[in-house]
Design a protein around this motif. Structure first.
Motif, mmCIF file in Angstrom:
data_model
loop_
_atom_site.group_PDB
_atom_site.id
_atom_site.type_symbol
_atom_site.label_atom_id
_atom_site.label_comp_id
_atom_site.label_asym_id
_atom_site.label_seq_id
_atom_site.Cartn_x
_atom_site.Cartn_y
_atom_site.Cartn_z
ATOM 1 N N GLY A 373 0.872 -1.107 0.012
ATOM 2 C CA GLY A 373 0.192 -0.011 0.177
ATOM 3 C C GLY A 373 0.913 1.356 -0.011
ATOM 4 N N PHE A 374 0.390 2.077 0.786
ATOM 5 C CA PHE A 374 1.229 3.425 0.849
ATOM 6 C C PHE A 374 2.039 3.451 2.160
ATOM 7 C CE2 PHE A 374 -2.599 4.402 -1.643
ATOM 8 C CZ PHE A 374 -2.209 5.229 -2.662
ATOM 9 N N VAL A 375 3.052 4.072 2.058
ATOM 10 C CA VAL A 375 3.931 4.064 3.046
ATOM 11 C C VAL A 375 4.000 5.836 3.498
ATOM 12 C CG1 VAL A 375 6.599 4.067 3.985
ATOM 13 C CG2 VAL A 375 5.638 2.391 2.267
ATOM 14 N N GLN A 376 3.765 6.012 4.851
ATOM 15 C CA GLN A 376 3.869 7.415 5.371
ATOM 16 C C GLN A 376 5.313 7.940 5.327
ATOM 17 O OE1 GLN A 376 1.473 9.272 6.084
ATOM 18 N NE2 GLN A 376 -0.094 7.411 5.409
ATOM 19 N N PRO A 377 5.351 9.158 4.748
ATOM 20 C CA PRO A 377 6.674 9.550 4.801
ATOM 21 C C PRO A 377 7.269 10.043 6.200
ATOM 22 C CG PRO A 377 5.039 11.426 3.897
ATOM 23 C CD PRO A 377 4.529 10.073 4.469
ATOM 24 N N THR A 378 7.410 9.044 7.037
ATOM 25 C CA THR A 378 7.788 9.416 8.170
ATOM 26 C C THR A 378 9.019 8.382 8.805
ATOM 27 O OG1 THR A 378 6.542 7.641 9.475
ATOM 28 C CG2 THR A 378 5.680 10.224 9.382
ATOM 29 N N PRO A 379 10.140 8.738 9.193
ATOM 30 C CA PRO A 379 11.316 7.700 9.392
ATOM 31 C C PRO A 379 10.770 6.450 9.979
ATOM 32 C CG PRO A 379 11.706 9.906 10.333
ATOM 33 C CD PRO A 379 10.280 10.177 9.794
ATOM 34 N N GLU A 380 9.865 6.536 10.858
ATOM 35 C CA GLU A 380 9.307 5.236 11.573
ATOM 36 C C GLU A 380 8.833 4.339 10.576
ATOM 37 O OE1 GLU A 380 8.268 8.274 12.593
ATOM 38 O OE2 GLU A 380 10.016 8.445 14.219
ATOM 39 N N ILE A 386 10.954 -0.666 5.104
ATOM 40 C CA ILE A 386 12.301 -1.274 4.502
ATOM 41 C C ILE A 386 12.522 -2.731 5.279
ATOM 42 C CG2 ILE A 386 14.698 -1.145 4.080
ATOM 43 C CD1 ILE A 386 14.248 1.985 3.923
ATOM 44 N N GLY A 387 12.350 -2.569 6.660
ATOM 45 C CA GLY A 387 12.696 -3.962 7.554
ATOM 46 C C GLY A 387 11.906 -5.237 6.849
ATOM 47 N N LYS A 388 10.382 -4.742 6.436
ATOM 48 C CA LYS A 388 9.531 -5.765 6.020
ATOM 49 C C LYS A 388 10.063 -6.366 4.725
ATOM 50 C CE LYS A 388 5.072 -4.454 7.902
ATOM 51 N NZ LYS A 388 3.856 -3.752 7.581
ATOM 52 N N LEU A 389 10.521 -5.278 3.868
ATOM 53 C CA LEU A 389 11.094 -5.701 2.398
ATOM 54 C C LEU A 389 12.354 -6.688 2.648
ATOM 55 C CD1 LEU A 389 10.415 -2.407 0.689
ATOM 56 C CD2 LEU A 389 9.481 -4.669 -0.335
ATOM 57 N N MET A 390 13.076 -6.059 3.505
ATOM 58 C CA MET A 390 14.307 -6.928 3.751
ATOM 59 C C MET A 390 14.202 -8.284 4.382
ATOM 60 S SD MET A 390 17.322 -4.349 4.541
ATOM 61 C CE MET A 390 18.434 -5.433 5.312
ATOM 62 N N ALA A 584 1.809 10.577 -7.942
ATOM 63 C CA ALA A 584 3.172 9.976 -7.749
ATOM 64 C C ALA A 584 3.788 10.359 -6.429
ATOM 65 C CB ALA A 584 4.067 10.601 -8.900
ATOM 66 N N VAL A 585 3.593 11.773 -5.923
ATOM 67 C CA VAL A 585 4.266 12.238 -4.642
ATOM 68 C C VAL A 585 3.820 11.411 -3.447
ATOM 69 C CG1 VAL A 585 4.295 14.074 -3.014
ATOM 70 C CG2 VAL A 585 4.507 14.433 -5.564
ATOM 71 N N LYS A 586 2.254 10.911 -3.507
ATOM 72 C CA LYS A 586 1.702 10.147 -2.424
ATOM 73 C C LYS A 586 2.520 8.854 -2.396
ATOM 74 C CE LYS A 586 -2.774 10.775 -3.472
ATOM 75 N NZ LYS A 586 -4.028 9.921 -3.991
ATOM 76 N N ARG A 587 3.032 8.425 -3.345
ATOM 77 C CA ARG A 587 3.442 6.977 -3.411
ATOM 78 C C ARG A 587 4.940 6.963 -3.524
ATOM 79 N NH1 ARG A 587 -1.019 7.110 -6.177
ATOM 80 N NH2 ARG A 587 -2.359 5.368 -5.779
ATOM 81 N N ALA A 588 5.648 8.187 -3.270
ATOM 82 C CA ALA A 588 7.077 8.445 -3.381
ATOM 83 C C ALA A 588 7.991 7.667 -2.454
ATOM 84 C CB ALA A 588 7.520 9.990 -3.457
ATOM 85 N N ALA A 589 7.332 7.860 -1.106
ATOM 86 C CA ALA A 589 7.891 7.040 0.082
ATOM 87 C C ALA A 589 8.345 5.685 0.091
ATOM 88 C CB ALA A 589 7.253 7.526 1.410
ATOM 89 N N ASN A 590 7.386 5.057 -1.213
ATOM 90 C CA ASN A 590 7.739 3.393 -1.251
ATOM 91 C C ASN A 590 9.211 3.230 -1.778
ATOM 92 O OD1 ASN A 590 4.942 3.630 -0.873
ATOM 93 N ND2 ASN A 590 4.993 1.679 -1.244
ATOM 94 N N LEU A 591 9.613 4.217 -2.583
ATOM 95 C CA LEU A 591 10.967 4.168 -3.223
ATOM 96 C C LEU A 591 11.918 4.345 -2.373
ATOM 97 C CD1 LEU A 591 10.521 5.440 -6.889
ATOM 98 C CD2 LEU A 591 10.632 3.106 -5.990
ATOM 99 N N ALA A 592 11.656 4.623 -1.098
ATOM 100 C CA ALA A 592 12.893 4.845 0.194
ATOM 101 C C ALA A 592 13.605 3.568 0.301
ATOM 102 C CB ALA A 592 12.223 5.269 1.411
ATOM 103 N N ALA A 593 13.062 2.559 -0.177
ATOM 104 C CA ALA A 593 13.688 1.272 -0.157
ATOM 105 C C ALA A 593 15.322 1.430 -0.905
ATOM 106 C CB ALA A 593 13.001 0.055 -0.841
#
Ligand code: FAD
Ligand code: NDP
Length: 656
Positions: A373-380, A386-390, A584-593
């Protein structure tokens, strides 16, 4: 699912966390060895090299100038065409075919394709190195299989077969006399008065010199690909190497012997061959070099992740009864494959392709997944994401590393071949021959511990003070990053585009970041369509992405022409474009991986990971986001849009 922790064997939460932290530490340690301050500037594009020898490595070795010069020119100075497509790769060909099939091409001057190479095929025209095959199953990769009725010879087609398929498409849809090869579009200017594109074209006629033309197009398509500009690292002294040297995308069979048709590289017998790079290209070429050369030195900066391949001949019975069984089979098979990469495969579903990609659900880190889904753009939230993806990647990553220990006899070599980064950081590779080659006594891994080759001398290459004498040097060093220019499709292509009011496309992109409607058209640049990167759905099957985009482009034109009663002017409103950018902006945090990645072309050689505190620049980066729920979800959205099911949402607004 997103919480899948398979590979942890029911371990306690503490044990899982410890494993994850350990892995993350190792990944960071390895990535930091490779991070360089010069980022993309560590390379020079062959075509731009100051040194004449390096520049000459970028020339087209395949164009048959005599044959092409003997043909009547398909494009005339002052010519007016309805559709001009830049690029004769699979993208340009699919666009041409879909426009024809949609009934939009009706007169001899309705369509032209302008291509820098001397023939059709794009990637498969330029690349002819020994061992070249597609890495996505050919049944789902090769375009227009249903329409051409072609059965690929193998599960993974050779480069030759893929190029021949481009020719097959051109023959079936009568595209041979529609092409202008050896030609580049350099400029495009929209005329507000005439409502057409004025295009400047330069044709390279080999010994006859250049021919410059100005032509007009009602619609201009840029299908220029993403891995088209070969580059080399700025290794000092490279131009002074006395032996033979070439880039893999312009393989020199004059040096190696053999040809694309006959891969008997007898010219390498008795030779010491070096190859710089261990990406997807080298994985395929090294086993071929090993077969013929006296000594092979593989200069490695970062190892690839190499999984099993499972190449096999197509069984005609299976093809008829299980694969090409009905209309629409290819799309269905592609979508079945996508569910695994998007980490949303229903457990009861049959895995139709059953390849190594389908064992890599963590690929969804960069192509999306409905489960994340969507990832909130917060560090937590980002940390948790990223942890889940790893964790999702752990089983595949460990299997890939264990495979190396199983195959490679020498423990030191095996250790150096192990990749320490998640699957989404570099294109995963698949080979049943590459790792095995390091068991041969004449194949040597020269691991540079992440630092790269130090320098070149007239005799060979130097790594950590040691010179490796070579007769032949193969540059398997890849291409300019597809992310170059902030995903600006015009900059990537090397053309200048000026739209309504003479406004520059690249200035607009630079000022406000990626700006598209549905990833394929930008406000102020009417009737100009480009193959998508950001603001679109993505899949590692590039042809599926291209097909999805072209279907949508064709729809826009068909609808607009029905409304206009002929050639239309299609330009999205600024509101529609901005609303789409916000998706796209709403979804950008996903690419933080990508921030955990070792440098490579996915991260602009590490530039993507540099901290950036300027809010305006951060917003521009965020606009490069993709449809983070994955290509299946994205395709459904486009279908709903085309069916008119999105109601009054302004993202449907196209103005005349
Ligand atoms: P291309 O095939 O790159 O064609 C674009 C064409 O545009 C080029 O021929 C170029 O000469 C031309 N062009 C560019 N600029 C201009 C200009 N200004 N004027 C005129 N012409 C211009 N993807 C997969 O999904 N699976 C794979 O197995 C796979 N294998 C690959 C192997 C290699 C070695 C490489 C480099 C890429 C591979 N890819 C693969 C990615 C591959 O590029 C795409 O799958 C696909 O072929 C892209 O098609 P395209 O038409 O968009 O671009
Ligand atoms: P890549 O960019 O993937 O690889 C370039 C290689 O050169 C990397 O291993 C890189 O190391 C290395 N390198 C760069 N500079 C130096 C240096 N100074 N010293 C030593 N090594 C160096 O290019 P490829 O041509 O291999 O592949 C590009 C893309 O094309 C692939 O990712 C894939 O998408 C596509 N492709 C697909 C294939 C298929 O299987 N069908 C085959 C070939 C390509 P580092 O990783 O450290 O940067």
């Amino acid at each position: 699912g997103a919480n899948d922790t398979s590979g942890t064997d029911g371990a306690s939460l503490e044990a899982i966390q410890a494993k994850l932290f350990g892995l993350q530490r190792k990944y960071t340690e390895e990535a930091s060895k490779r991070l360089r301050s010069d980022g993309l500037a560590q390379y020079v594009n062959l075509q731009d090299a100051g040194d004449a020898r390096i520049r000459s490595l970028g020339k087209d070795p395949w164009a048959d100038h005599a044959a092409l010069n003997a043909k009547a020119p398909s494009v005339k100075d002052g010519g007016k065409y309805k559709f001009v497509i830049l690029g004769g790769g699979y993208g340009g060909l699919i666009a041409a075919v879909r426009l024809i099939e949609a009934g939009l091409v009706n007169s001899p001057d309705d369509l032209r394709i302008i291509e820098a190479g001397g023939g059709y095929g794009g990637t498969w025209y330029w690349n002819r190195y020994p061992g070249l095959h597609c890495d996505v199953e050919s049944y789902i990769y090769m375009p227009l299989l249903e329409e051409t009725g072609y059965t690929p010879k193998h599960k993974y087609s050779s480069g030759l077969e893929l190029r021949e398929h481009a020719e097959r498409i051109a023959t079936k849809w009568d595209l041979h006399d529609k092409a202008l090869f050896r030609s580049e579009v350099t400029d495009g200017r929209w005329s507000d008065e005439e409502e057409v594109w004025n295009l400047s074209v330069t044709e390279d006629r080999g010994p006859e010199g250049q021919r410059k033309m100005n032509i007009q197009a009602n619609y201009f398509f840029v299908m220029s690909g993403v891995l088209t500009i070969p580059h080399v690292p700025k290794v000092s002294g490279l131009e002074g190497f006395n032996g033979s040297m070439f880039h893999t995308s312009r393989w020199d069979y004059g040096v190696t012997g053999g040809s694309q048709e006959d891969q008997n590289l007898s010219g390498l017998e008795g030779k010491r061959v070096g190859i710089i790079g261990t990406g997807a290209t080298a994985i395929q070429a090294v086993p071929k070099l090993a077969k013929f050369a006296k000594e092979v030195y593989v200069f490695q900066r970062t190892p690839s992740s190499v999984s099993w391949r499972g190449q096999k001949e197509t069984d005609p019975e299976e093809w008829k009864t299980k694969i090409a069984t009905k209309k629409g089979w290819q799309k269905e098979r592609r979508h079945n494959w996508d569910t695994y990469l998007n980490n949303c495969a229903p457990p009861e579903q049959e895995n139709l392709v059953g390849c190594g990609w389908t064992e890599a659900p963590a690929c969804c880190a960069i192509i999306g997944s409905p489960n994340f889904g969507f990832v909130q753009p917060t560090p937590e939230a980002i940390g948790e994401h990223i942890g889940k993806l790893m964790m999702l990647d752990v089983p595949r990553a460990e299997k890939a590393r264990a495979r190396i220990d199983d195959i490679v006899n020498d423990p030191e070599t095996a250790a150096a071949l192990k990749p320490w980064y998640p699957v989404w950081c570099k294109r995963p590779t698949f080979s049943d021959e590459y790792l095995q080659a390091f068991n041969l006594p004449h194949v040597h891994l020269v691991d540079t511990d992440g630092k790269g080759v130090d320098s070149a001398t007239s005799a060979g290459l130097v790594v950590q003070g040691k010179e490796y004498p070579l007769d032949v040097l193969v540059l398997s060093t890849g291409y300019r990053s597809p992310g170059y220019g902030g995903l600006d499709p015009v900059k990537r292509t090397g053309i200048n585009m000026f739209g309504r009011g003479g406004k520059s496309f690249s200035d607009k992109w630079k000022a406000q970041g990626a700006s598209t409607f549905h990833g394929i058209i930008s406000h102020g640049f009417p009737n100009f369509f480009f193959s998508p990167t950001g603001q679109f759905g993505q899949t590692p099957n590039n042809v599926e992405t291209l097909d999805t985009a072209v279907e949508h482009m064709t729809h826009f034109i068909k609808k607009a022409e029905e409304k206009a009663g002929g050639v239309a002017v299609i330009d999205p409103t600024t509101e529609a474009e901005e609303e789409w950018a916000m998706e796209a902006v709403k979804r950008a945090a996903n690419l933080a991986a990508l921030t955990v990645c070792t440098p490579g072309y996915m991260t602009l050689e590490g530039e993507f990971n540099k901290p950036n505190q300027d809010p305006a620049e951060m917003m521009k980066n965020a606009r490069m986001g993709i449809w983070s729920e994955g290509i299946l979800s994205f395709s459904k959205l486009l279908e709903a849009y085309r069916a008119g099911d999105l109601g009054e949402r302004s993202i449907g607004n196209i103005e005349k």
